[in-house]
Scaffold this motif. Structure first.
Motif, PDB file in Angstrom:
ATOM      1  N   SER A  22      -3.697 -67.621   4.918  1.00 49.17           N
ATOM      2  CA  SER A  22      -2.975 -68.754   4.328  1.00 49.17           C
ATOM      3  C   SER A  22      -3.279 -68.804   2.829  1.00 49.17           C
ATOM      4  N   ILE A  23      -2.263 -69.099   2.054  1.00 50.64           N
ATOM      5  CA  ILE A  23      -2.444 -69.190   0.602  1.00 50.64           C
ATOM      6  C   ILE A  23      -3.494 -70.244   0.255  1.00 50.64           C
ATOM      7  N   PHE A  24      -3.613 -71.270   1.104  1.00 55.25           N
ATOM      8  CA  PHE A  24      -4.578 -72.347   0.826  1.00 55.25           C
ATOM      9  C   PHE A  24      -6.006 -71.800   0.818  1.00 55.25           C
ATOM     10  N   SER A  25      -6.267 -70.807   1.670  1.00 53.74           N
ATOM     11  CA  SER A  25      -7.616 -70.255   1.738  1.00 53.74           C
ATOM     12  C   SER A  25      -7.957 -69.493   0.463  1.00 53.74           C
ATOM     13  N   LEU A  26      -6.929 -69.006  -0.243  1.00 56.57           N
ATOM     14  CA  LEU A  26      -7.182 -68.192  -1.439  1.00 56.57           C
ATOM     15  C   LEU A  26      -7.419 -69.043  -2.686  1.00 56.57           C
ATOM     16  N   ARG A  27      -7.308 -70.360  -2.543  1.00 60.99           N
ATOM     17  CA  ARG A  27      -7.598 -71.216  -3.699  1.00 60.99           C
ATOM     18  C   ARG A  27      -9.096 -71.369  -3.905  1.00 60.99           C
ATOM     19  N   ASP A  28      -9.860 -70.965  -2.881  1.00 64.18           N
ATOM     20  CA  ASP A  28     -11.323 -71.039  -2.973  1.00 64.18           C
ATOM     21  C   ASP A  28     -11.825 -69.831  -3.773  1.00 64.18           C
ATOM     22  N   LEU A  29     -12.435 -70.109  -4.927  1.00 62.67           N
ATOM     23  CA  LEU A  29     -12.845 -69.020  -5.810  1.00 62.67           C
ATOM     24  C   LEU A  29     -13.884 -68.094  -5.173  1.00 62.67           C
ATOM     25  N   GLN A  30     -14.546 -68.595  -4.134  1.00 60.10           N
ATOM     26  CA  GLN A  30     -15.571 -67.783  -3.461  1.00 60.10           C
ATOM     27  C   GLN A  30     -14.976 -66.862  -2.403  1.00 60.10           C
ATOM     28  N   PHE A  31     -13.667 -66.963  -2.157  1.00 60.90           N
ATOM     29  CA  PHE A  31     -13.064 -66.229  -1.032  1.00 60.90           C
ATOM     30  C   PHE A  31     -13.432 -64.743  -1.052  1.00 60.90           C
ATOM     31  N   THR A  32     -13.297 -64.126  -2.234  1.00 65.16           N
ATOM     32  CA  THR A  32     -13.532 -62.677  -2.311  1.00 65.16           C
ATOM     33  C   THR A  32     -14.958 -62.334  -1.862  1.00 65.16           C
ATOM     34  N   ASP A  33     -15.931 -63.111  -2.366  1.00 66.79           N
ATOM     35  CA  ASP A  33     -17.330 -62.824  -2.010  1.00 66.79           C
ATOM     36  C   ASP A  33     -17.559 -62.970  -0.510  1.00 66.79           C
ATOM     37  N   TYR A  34     -17.042 -64.073   0.053  1.00 65.58           N
ATOM     38  CA  TYR A  34     -17.216 -64.287   1.492  1.00 65.58           C
ATOM     39  C   TYR A  34     -16.556 -63.151   2.281  1.00 65.58           C
ATOM     40  N   PHE A  35     -15.358 -62.776   1.844  1.00 68.85           N
ATOM     41  CA  PHE A  35     -14.625 -61.756   2.599  1.00 68.85           C
ATOM     42  C   PHE A  35     -15.333 -60.402   2.523  1.00 68.85           C
ATOM     43  N   THR A  93       2.180 -64.960   2.432  1.00 67.74           N
ATOM     44  CA  THR A  93       3.638 -65.146   2.403  1.00 67.74           C
ATOM     45  C   THR A  93       4.145 -65.270   0.972  1.00 67.74           C
ATOM     46  N   GLU A  94       5.367 -64.771   0.797  1.00 65.73           N
ATOM     47  CA  GLU A  94       6.001 -64.840  -0.513  1.00 65.73           C
ATOM     48  C   GLU A  94       6.121 -66.294  -0.982  1.00 65.73           C
ATOM     49  N   SER A  95       6.514 -67.184  -0.060  1.00 64.33           N
ATOM     50  CA  SER A  95       6.696 -68.587  -0.474  1.00 64.33           C
ATOM     51  C   SER A  95       5.370 -69.193  -0.921  1.00 64.33           C
ATOM     52  N   GLY A  96       4.277 -68.853  -0.225  1.00 60.29           N
ATOM     53  CA  GLY A  96       2.964 -69.334  -0.631  1.00 60.29           C
ATOM     54  C   GLY A  96       2.584 -68.810  -2.003  1.00 60.29           C
ATOM     55  N   LEU A  97       2.825 -67.516  -2.212  1.00 61.99           N
ATOM     56  CA  LEU A  97       2.474 -66.901  -3.499  1.00 61.99           C
ATOM     57  C   LEU A  97       3.200 -67.560  -4.656  1.00 61.99           C
ATOM     58  N   SER A 108      -0.526 -69.330  -9.809  1.00 66.36           N
ATOM     59  CA  SER A 108      -1.496 -69.523 -10.884  1.00 66.36           C
ATOM     60  C   SER A 108      -2.878 -69.884 -10.330  1.00 66.36           C
ATOM     61  N   SER A 109      -2.918 -70.611  -9.191  1.00 66.90           N
ATOM     62  CA  SER A 109      -4.228 -71.015  -8.673  1.00 66.90           C
ATOM     63  C   SER A 109      -4.888 -69.924  -7.830  1.00 66.90           C
ATOM     64  N   THR A 110      -4.145 -68.865  -7.516  1.00 65.82           N
ATOM     65  CA  THR A 110      -4.746 -67.835  -6.652  1.00 65.82           C
ATOM     66  C   THR A 110      -4.792 -66.450  -7.315  1.00 65.82           C
ATOM     67  N   LEU A 111      -4.194 -66.346  -8.501  1.00 69.01           N
ATOM     68  CA  LEU A 111      -4.081 -65.019  -9.117  1.00 69.01           C
ATOM     69  C   LEU A 111      -5.443 -64.382  -9.376  1.00 69.01           C
ATOM     70  N   ASP A 112      -6.437 -65.207  -9.749  1.00 65.52           N
ATOM     71  CA  ASP A 112      -7.759 -64.618  -9.990  1.00 65.52           C
ATOM     72  C   ASP A 112      -8.369 -64.061  -8.706  1.00 65.52           C
ATOM     73  N   VAL A 113      -8.236 -64.820  -7.594  1.00 62.63           N
ATOM     74  CA  VAL A 113      -8.780 -64.332  -6.317  1.00 62.63           C
ATOM     75  C   VAL A 113      -8.034 -63.072  -5.872  1.00 62.63           C
ATOM     76  N   LEU A 114      -6.695 -63.097  -6.031  1.00 65.37           N
ATOM     77  CA  LEU A 114      -5.898 -61.916  -5.639  1.00 65.37           C
ATOM     78  C   LEU A 114      -6.322 -60.697  -6.445  1.00 65.37           C
TER      79      LEU A 114
END
Ligand code: C2E
Ligand code: CA
Ligand code: CA
Length: 379
Positions: free
Chosen positions: A219-232, A251-255, A260-266
């Motif tokens: 879910s795109i919501f999970s990628l707003r957490d800046l720690q996501f990459t480390d946890y994953f 999903t494209e619609s989520g992206l 802007s809020s998830t580009l760093d995590v992506l």
């Protein structure tokens, strides 16, 4: 009107109750209810509001509209109900005769629920049940194989969650993912699925050393957490799975909504060499400009285009253009929802890379998937 219908159904031996009060209506929506007859115009509310509430609660009961409104409004209401995931099985224009009512009811009884493969889910799911499901981890993960078109090899599997409800049977994700997002439970669900997926992924043999990839829906919501990459990354290390073998589908619609809020995590995920896929591509109206910014490695054409491409010129063009755009941007292009040889051959002819769909296999529990792969690969 309600009385009249009840009298008619009672003479047919079908118990029926009628109300014009929304509160009473939802209270009486028990597991025994097999059909809803909804008047679009009611004294205290309107039928559209009731549709929204039914959809929010994941209602699967077939609905028949009754109404004196014009055909156009009726069609719009049917379309709305469909887009909300509800199943409208007919309508009766007021005033109608008893024999017309009987005909509709007989047809409904004869046909039964059109989505019988899905869970029997007649009563709304309460928030508490969803919270409980997370605490008790009432989920199983099924996997659908992905096949490379050029050599007919299994190159990946997609993990798709199902809720193993203690009383209602297996519930499909369309009925609970967005509720989990609203309730703030989606991160926890994501970790439950990822953990199960990484554990079970080990059982997938890779014939001839072909690397198999595990796709996880995030879910795109999970990628707003800046720690996501480390946890994953920690989870991957814990299960000894290389990031090269992982695709995260967003999903494209989520992206588009949250770029802007998830580009760093992506970007960080890509730097760690986790692959990223744009899921449901074509449904979110991404501007080319925006798509260019997403550091994705894969485009996944939404199944609605794949399934309509032989009847709709615009959907066929959409599929063809997506393959071109994906390749121009250096991405792998996957088509999902492939059900017929005709669709498969067209996708092959336009150079689509990978296909996934019922033509090959439905999503399966891990042991059945492993057996399917062995049969398919002849090992
Ligand atoms: P999706 O990611 O677009 O997954 C594809 C859906 O198409 C799956 O539905 C799959 O069972 C179905 N499908 C595959 N092949 C065919 C076919 O040939 N014909 C038809 N008609 N359908 C086909 P499913 O499993 O019900 O999942 C629905 C959606 O729920 C998924 O759509 C995904 O967005 C979401 N979802 C599933 N698992 C997860 C999860 O672990 N996390 C999150 N955040 N979302 C998930
Ligand atoms: Ca997906
Ligand atoms: Ca999809």
């Amino acid at each position: 009107m309600g009385r009249l219908i009840c009298d008619a159904t009672n003479t047919m031996g079908i118990p029926c109750s009628a109300t014009s009060d929304p509160g009473t209506f939802f209270r009486e929506l028990t597991p025994e209810v097999t059909l809803i007859m909804l008047d679009l115009i009611m004294p205290k509310t309107d039928g559209i509001e009731i549709l929204r509430l039914l959809a929010q609660q994941g209602c699967r009961i077939p609905i028949i509209f009754m109404s004196g409104v014009g055909k156009r409004i009726l069609e719009s209401a049917e379309q709305l109900a469909g887009s909300l995931g509800l199943s409208v099985v007919g309508h009766l224009s007021k005033p109608f005769r008893i024999d017309q009512l009987e005909a509709v009811l007989h047809r409904q009884i004869a046909e039964g629920s059109p989505r019988s493969e899905h869970a029997v889910l007649h009563i709304p799911i309460a928030d508490e049940e969803l919270r409980n499901a997370i605490v008790q981890e009432q989920f199983v993960v099924h996997y659908q194989p992905q096949v490379q078109l050029s050599n007919n090899r299994v190159v990946g599997i997609e993990a798709l969650v199902r809720w193993k409800h203690p009383h209602r049977g297996l519930i499909f994700p369309d009925l609970f993912i967005s509720r989990m997002e609203t309730l703030g439970l989606i991160d926890q669900l994501g970790w439950i699925v990822a953990t199960c997926g990484l554990k079970e992924f080990k059982q997938v043999v890779t014939p001839n050393g072909t690397p198999t990839v595990l796709s996880l829906n995030v879910s795109i919501f999970s990628l707003r957490d800046l720690q996501f990459t480390d946890y994953f990354m920690a989870l991957l290390r814990q299960h000894d799975v290389s990031p090269h073998n992982i695709i995260l589908e967003i999903t494209e619609s989520g992206l588009i909504k949250e770029l802007s809020s998830t580009l760093d995590v992506l970007t960080r995920l890509r730097m760690k060499e986790v692959k990223l896929s744009v899921d449901d591509f074509g449904t979110g109206y991404a501007m080319m400009q925006q798509l260019r910014l997403v550091p994705a490695t894969e485009l996944k054409i939404d199944k609605s285009f794949v399934q309509n491409m032989h009847t709709s010129d615009s959907d066929r063009v959409m599929v063809q253009k997506t393959v071109e755009i994906g390749h121009d941007l250096g991405m792998n292009v996957v088509a999902e929802g492939v059900e017929t040889i005709e669709q498969l051959e067209f996708l092959r002819s336009i150079g689509c890379d990978v296909v996934q769909g019922h033509l090959f296999s439905r999503p399966l529990p891990i042991d059945q998937l492993v057996a399917w792969i062995k049969r398919h690969e002849g090992i």
